[in-house]
Enzyme design. Structure first.
Site, mmCIF file in Angstrom:
data_model
loop_
_atom_site.group_PDB
_atom_site.id
_atom_site.type_symbol
_atom_site.label_atom_id
_atom_site.label_comp_id
_atom_site.label_asym_id
_atom_site.label_seq_id
_atom_site.Cartn_x
_atom_site.Cartn_y
_atom_site.Cartn_z
ATOM 1 C CE LYS A 76 -79.746 105.303 20.414
ATOM 2 N NZ LYS A 76 -79.141 104.761 21.602
ATOM 3 C CG ASP A 82 -79.725 103.845 29.360
ATOM 4 O OD1 ASP A 82 -80.593 104.391 28.666
ATOM 5 O OD2 ASP A 82 -78.541 103.665 28.975
ATOM 6 C CD1 TRP A 92 -76.190 100.908 24.708
ATOM 7 C CD2 TRP A 92 -74.885 102.608 25.351
ATOM 8 N NE1 TRP A 92 -75.850 101.627 23.589
ATOM 9 C CE2 TRP A 92 -75.048 102.666 23.944
ATOM 10 C CE3 TRP A 92 -74.084 103.573 25.972
ATOM 11 C CZ2 TRP A 92 -74.449 103.661 23.156
ATOM 12 C CZ3 TRP A 92 -73.491 104.556 25.188
ATOM 13 C CH2 TRP A 92 -73.673 104.600 23.802
HETATM 14 C C1 LIG Z 1 -77.935 105.242 22.408
HETATM 15 C C2 LIG Z 1 -77.852 104.843 23.815
HETATM 16 C C3 LIG Z 1 -77.146 105.609 24.768
HETATM 17 C C4 LIG Z 1 -76.359 106.837 24.392
HETATM 18 O O1 LIG Z 1 -77.194 107.875 24.030
HETATM 19 P P1 LIG Z 1 -76.602 109.321 23.642
HETATM 20 O O2 LIG Z 1 -77.843 110.150 23.499
HETATM 21 O O3 LIG Z 1 -75.851 109.157 22.364
HETATM 22 O O4 LIG Z 1 -75.739 109.776 24.740
HETATM 23 C C5 LIG Z 1 -77.155 105.175 26.076
HETATM 24 N N1 LIG Z 1 -77.809 104.075 26.453
HETATM 25 C C6 LIG Z 1 -78.487 103.309 25.572
HETATM 26 C C7 LIG Z 1 -79.192 102.088 26.040
HETATM 27 C C8 LIG Z 1 -78.522 103.678 24.223
HETATM 28 O O5 LIG Z 1 -79.192 102.921 23.334
#
Ligand SMILES: *Cc1c(COP(=O)(O)O)cnc(C)c1O
Length: 380
Positions: A213, A189, A119
């Site tokens: 998540k 993030d 990511w």
């Molecule tokens: C799942 C995830 C993403 C992507 O998220 P989307 O909502 O599918 O765009 C980005 N960064 C991390 C750390 C993630 O776990």
């Protein structure tokens, strides 16, 4: 007939009989209480007479949902007056672009990125489309199995911001402290460990997290931004990609995903009222993770954890079996026992058990027992 039967299921157990333990990395397991409440209120929000799926985003009932959800986020995370909280769409992936569009455009220095996994890598790649990116550290050489120390970072003196990923969902690597380095505003993030533990929001310039998540369902993304950083956004930005639009309009510049906001609100209430806030949530999550890591550590190498033990994740437990050929059989046996979605990401291989907030202790205990049994029956 079938629909009548489903409608008649009023006791909590009736609707849960077929439920299995869902170890998916996302969309992921939700708290049973949240699902039950959403079910109970599906046809009519209490006192409203229509479903949340039908409610106007400019109506008093939704005013209340949005206000309570935002307030609960503020209370849970201890967000002070210096930060705005907005709910947007486009997932965490859109934030990979919105962050540099708003915070890098027109700035003299580059944006620093810590590439600690898939990511972080993807975030940096998107930012490069927008401006100058400097990779201050990259863990690719060891397939992202650990995090850097402060001394290993090559920070730019004039960085517009430093971007970090609090939990690398695919590799299962997680910072154990707020990753504060240097003096540039910290952008994080937090998608895969948001609301799983306390964080010190005051240390961050911007935090973003998709909900699917730990915090709810896909469709809504939380952005927490320090007020002074809003001054960086320029007027040439598309309206909906400008953070100021969302702040100015209280997360209602256009039609928000009302159901996703509602579920985020229910999850916040569950954490606040049932799990002891983020301190309680963190204890719960750490205990679950320890249960599985203990199995790895005591397996004599039968199970090999991907992440180094000082930075392994409480959210995504990644490991390989001694013999790669057994992976398929392990996953098949787990599925037969009601433990689903344990296959690891292709870039890491092996197994990944995602044990977010809503994964019950019983699910983790069942997986532990299965792992021990599998090792015994395979010559471990
Ligand atoms: C799942 C995830 C993403 C992507 O998220 P989307 O909502 O599918 O765009 C980005 N960064 C991390 C750390 C993630 O776990």
């Amino acid at each position: 007939m079938e629909s009548t039967r489903v409608m008649d299921r009023t006791t909590p157990t009736a609707g849960t009989m077929e439920r299995v333990f869902n170890f998916s990395p996302g969309p992921a397991v939700l708290p049973l209480e949240v699902l039950e409440r959403a079910r109970d209120e599906m046809l009519s929000l209490p006192g409203v007479g229509i479903s949340v799926l039908e409610v106007s985003h400019r109506s008093p009932p939704f005013d209340r949902i949005l206000e309570e959800t935002t307030n609960d986020l503020r209370v849970l995370l201890g967000i002070g007056e210096d930060h705005e909280v907005v709910l947007v769409q486009g997932g965490a992936s859109l934030q990979f672009s919105m962050v540099p569009m708003n915070l890098l455009r027109g700035q003299p220095g580059p944006a620093d990125y810590l590439v600690t996994g898939t990511w972080g890598h993807t975030g940096a790649k998107e930012a490069r489309r927008e401006g100058r990116v400097h990779v201050a550290w990259d863990g690719e050489a060891t397939n992202y199995d650990h995090l850097p120390t402060a001394g290993e970072l090559q920070l730019s003196p004039d960085a517009a911001y430093l971007h970090v990923t609090s939990n690398e969902t695919i590799q299962g690597v997680q910072w154990k402290h707020d990753p504060v380095f240097g003096t540039a505003p910290l952008v994080c993030d937090c998608s895969s460990d948001f609301l799983s533990r306390p964080i010190d929001v005051a240390k961050y310039g911007l935090i973003y997290a998709c909900a699917q998540k730990n915090a709810g369902i896909a469709g809504v993304t939380v952005v927490i931004i320090r007020k002074d950083l809003l001054e960086r956004s320029r007027d040439d930005l598309p309206t909906m990609l400008d953070y100021r639009t969302h702040v100015k309009n209280g997360s209602r510049a256009n039609t928000p995903p009302v159901f996703a906001v509602y579920v985020l609100g229910l999850v916040c209430q569950w954490i606040k009222n049932r799990m002891g806030g983020l301190d309680g949530m963190a204890r719960h999550n750490a205990a679950k993770a320890k249960t599985l890591y203990d199995v790895l550590d005591r397996s004599g190498g039968f199970y090999h954890g991907h992440a180094r033990s000082d930075c392994r994740s409480d959210m995504n437990v990644t490991f390989r079996l001694r013999d790669e050929a057994m992976d398929k059989e392990f996953v098949k046996g787990a599925t037969a026992r009601g433990l689903i979605d344990l296959k690891g990401h292709r870039s890491v291989g092996g197994i990944r058990a995602s044990i977010y907030n809503a994964m019950p202790v019983e699910g983790v205990a069942k997986l532990r027992d299965y792992m021990i049994e599998f090792q015994k029956s395979h010559g471990g």
